[in-house]
Each structure stands twice: as C-alpha cells, then as structure tokens.
Design an enzyme around this catalytic site. Structure first.
Site, PDB file in Angstrom:
ATOM      1  N   LYS A  95     -26.400 -30.541  22.871  1.00  0.00           N
ATOM      2  CA  LYS A  95     -26.115 -29.282  22.165  1.00  0.00           C
ATOM      3  C   LYS A  95     -26.378 -29.331  20.656  1.00  0.00           C
ATOM      4  CE  LYS A  95     -22.558 -27.555  25.323  1.00  0.00           C
ATOM      5  NZ  LYS A  95     -21.251 -26.894  25.413  1.00  0.00           N
ATOM      6  N   ASP A 107     -20.575 -20.413  23.703  1.00  0.00           N
ATOM      7  CA  ASP A 107     -19.278 -21.044  24.018  1.00  0.00           C
ATOM      8  C   ASP A 107     -18.170 -20.442  23.146  1.00  0.00           C
ATOM      9  OD1 ASP A 107     -20.230 -22.854  25.923  1.00  0.00           O
ATOM     10  OD2 ASP A 107     -20.719 -24.358  24.403  1.00  0.00           O
TER      11      ASP A 107
END
Ligand code: ATR
Length: 282
Positions: free
Chosen positions: A67, A103
């Site tokens: 990520k 997220d």
C-alpha cells in the site's frame, strides 16, 4: 461488450475476500467484469503495473505489503491517499494510473452508521499506530472529534502520527498504562492492532473501567467477534467489527472504477452470510 478486468495485489493474498465481494457484486449489478487476485512479492510492482497496462486492466486494489510502496509507481495520487501515505485503490484513466485510499473514508462511513452524527462530540482513543491506524486517525482528524488520543506498544509510531496530523488536530499520545487509567473518559475506543485476529486470545487493551454508553470498534473481521468485542459488548452501547469498513472500502472502490453507485446492501448481506457460514464450518 468486452469483459472488464480488475484485480487485487498483495502477499499473501489467498485470504482476501475482495474477489468474492467484487465478483458477486458485478454479477448482481449486471456488469461484465471479472476480479482476480495476484500474489505479488515485494520488488515486482513495476513489472506488475506494466503487465496490467498491457492487459488493459481497468482498476485494481492494493493490499499488504504494497500500500505504501505502490505510490511512486502511480501517475496521479489523490490528496487524502497522500495524507494517509497509502493507496489501496488504483484506476486506469486513459493509460494513467490514479491512486486513492478508500480505507479511511470507508472506515468513517461505517463508523457514522454506528455513532450517528454525535461523532464530532466524542472523545476517541485509537489503539495502535500502524498502517490501519494511520488511515483511521487521518479521517478522524479531518472530520473533527472532541478529543483524539493514540496509544501504541511502540510510542514513537504514535508520535509520528501526531506530527503528521498536527495541522488538523492536537493528538494526545498516551503510554499504555496512562491509556488504561484514562479509559473511562473515552466515548469511542478503536482497536487497529492485529491483536485478536484469527481467534488469538490476546486483548489490545483490558476492558475495565469503561464509560457508560461507550462505543467499541475493532477493525478485525476474522473472527467476526474478537474476544475484545465479546467481552466489551455487555458494557458498551454498541460494538462494530471490521466488516463495515471492508464493505464500504469495496463499495467506494467500485464507484471510483465505474462511476456508478455500488449496491452496498447486497455487498453487506452477501459477505455477512459468507463469513457467518465460514465460522459455522470451522
Ligand atoms: P496494519 O497495517 O495492519 O496496521 P502494522 O503497520 O504492522 O499493521 O501495525 C500493527 C499494529 O499492531 C501496530 O500498532 C503494532 O504495534 P507496534 O507499533 O508496537 O508494533 C500493533 N501490534 C501488533 N502486535 C502487537 C502486540 N503483540 N502487542 C501490542 N501491539 C501489537
């Protein structure tokens, strides 16, 4: 109409529920698309992106451990993703890779569904200071809460988060024993650590001395109820596991890729049934 291709990259990847949620959702909304998972080892991101470009992928998700490392390989990165320092959703727009982080917003949307509009008035304690905590604290700091405190086994990581978000909010960094002593002052306590994952017994923090009407939120969804939530739910006003965040981040990714609204109700129903079935089977 050609079949659209989507994917998720991570290592390990076999546990990911993203192919399931996206493929079943594509089917339900009638989109001719397929979502595949790829186990990608660190150091291969450049080659994977080139391959995805050649194959004409419309978009993909990024999970642990890529990520953060994916960022330099992208052409455009959304401001909130840069603030969080991680990208989990990439879309191909006319040959250019655009990165987002769903997220953070996914967590906030899920949380608001539990707390309603009183989130701004809450004193919030975040346990943990890793990647997940970074997404959670960034959106909470930007949204605004009455107090934001972080406690972590390694305090230096919490101090880093405080420094990064200083322009939005003043974060209180508490050592573990101070956090325990102050527990009764918090309206919302969030576990972002991995403690409790896969049925492990360790608690991120003892459940003692909780405020009446406290909300508890655990980012873990496997198991659906960690021991921490299990113990806490008798004292809490409401508890929430990580499924709400998982569903919301998937819905938001679908919306970035397709510019169409996701069917959240379907996603939620399907993944809950699936997870509950898995737990019964085990
Ligand atoms: P993620 O991206 O899932 O947040 P991470 O960046 O590795 O993963 O962060 C894991 C978090 O869980 C950290 O806050 C970590 O604490 P440290 O910063 O001290 O490592 C916390 N954590 C993991 N195992 C832990 C343990 N046994 N006790 C306390 N905290 C733990």
């Amino acid at each position: 109409m050609t079949l659209e291709n989507y994917a998720v990259i991570g290592h390990p990847i076999s546990q990911s529920k993203s192919p399931l949620i996206h493929n079943r959702h594509f089917e339900t909304v009638g989109r001719k698309a397929i979502y595949t998972s790829y186990d990608v080892l660190p150091g291969h991101l450049g080659a994977v992106l080139e391959a995805f470009q050649t194959l004409g992928l419309r978009g993909f998700n990024v999970t642990v451990p890529h990520k953060v490392d994916i960022i330099p390989f992208l052409d455009v990165v959304d401001e909130e993703a840069l603030e969080i320092g991680a990208v989990n959703t990439v879309v191909n727009r006319e040959g250019k890779w655009h990165g987002y982080n769903t997220d953070g917003k996914g967590y906030l949307n899920g949380l608001k569904a539990m707390t309603g509009s009183c989130l701004e008035q809450m004193r919030v304690l975040v346990i943990g200071a890793g990647g997940a905590a970074r997404a959670v604290t960034t959106v909470l700091a930007k949204h605004g809460v009455k107090q934001l405190a972080i406690t972590n086994r390694t305090p230096a990581r919490a101090v880093d988060l405080k420094a990064n978000l200083g322009r939005y909010i003043n974060i209180d960094v508490l050592d573990q024993s101070s956090a325990r002593r102050a527990l009764s002052s918090f309206d919302l306590v969030i576990n972002t650590t991995s403690l409790g994952m896969n049925g492990e017994d360790a608690l991120p923090m003892e459940i003692e001395n909780l405020k009446t009407n406290v909300y508890l939120s655990d980012l873990i969804y496997n198991p659906l109820e960690t021991r921490w939530l299990q113990i806490g739910k008798s004292e809490a006003k409401a508890v929430q596991n990580g499924l709400a965040m998982f569903i919301e981040q998937a819905a938001l990714a679908y919306e970035i890729w397709t510019e169409k609204r996701a069917d959240r109700a379907f996603m939620a129903r399907m993944i809950r049934e699936e997870m509950e079935q898995n737990e019964t089977d085990e």
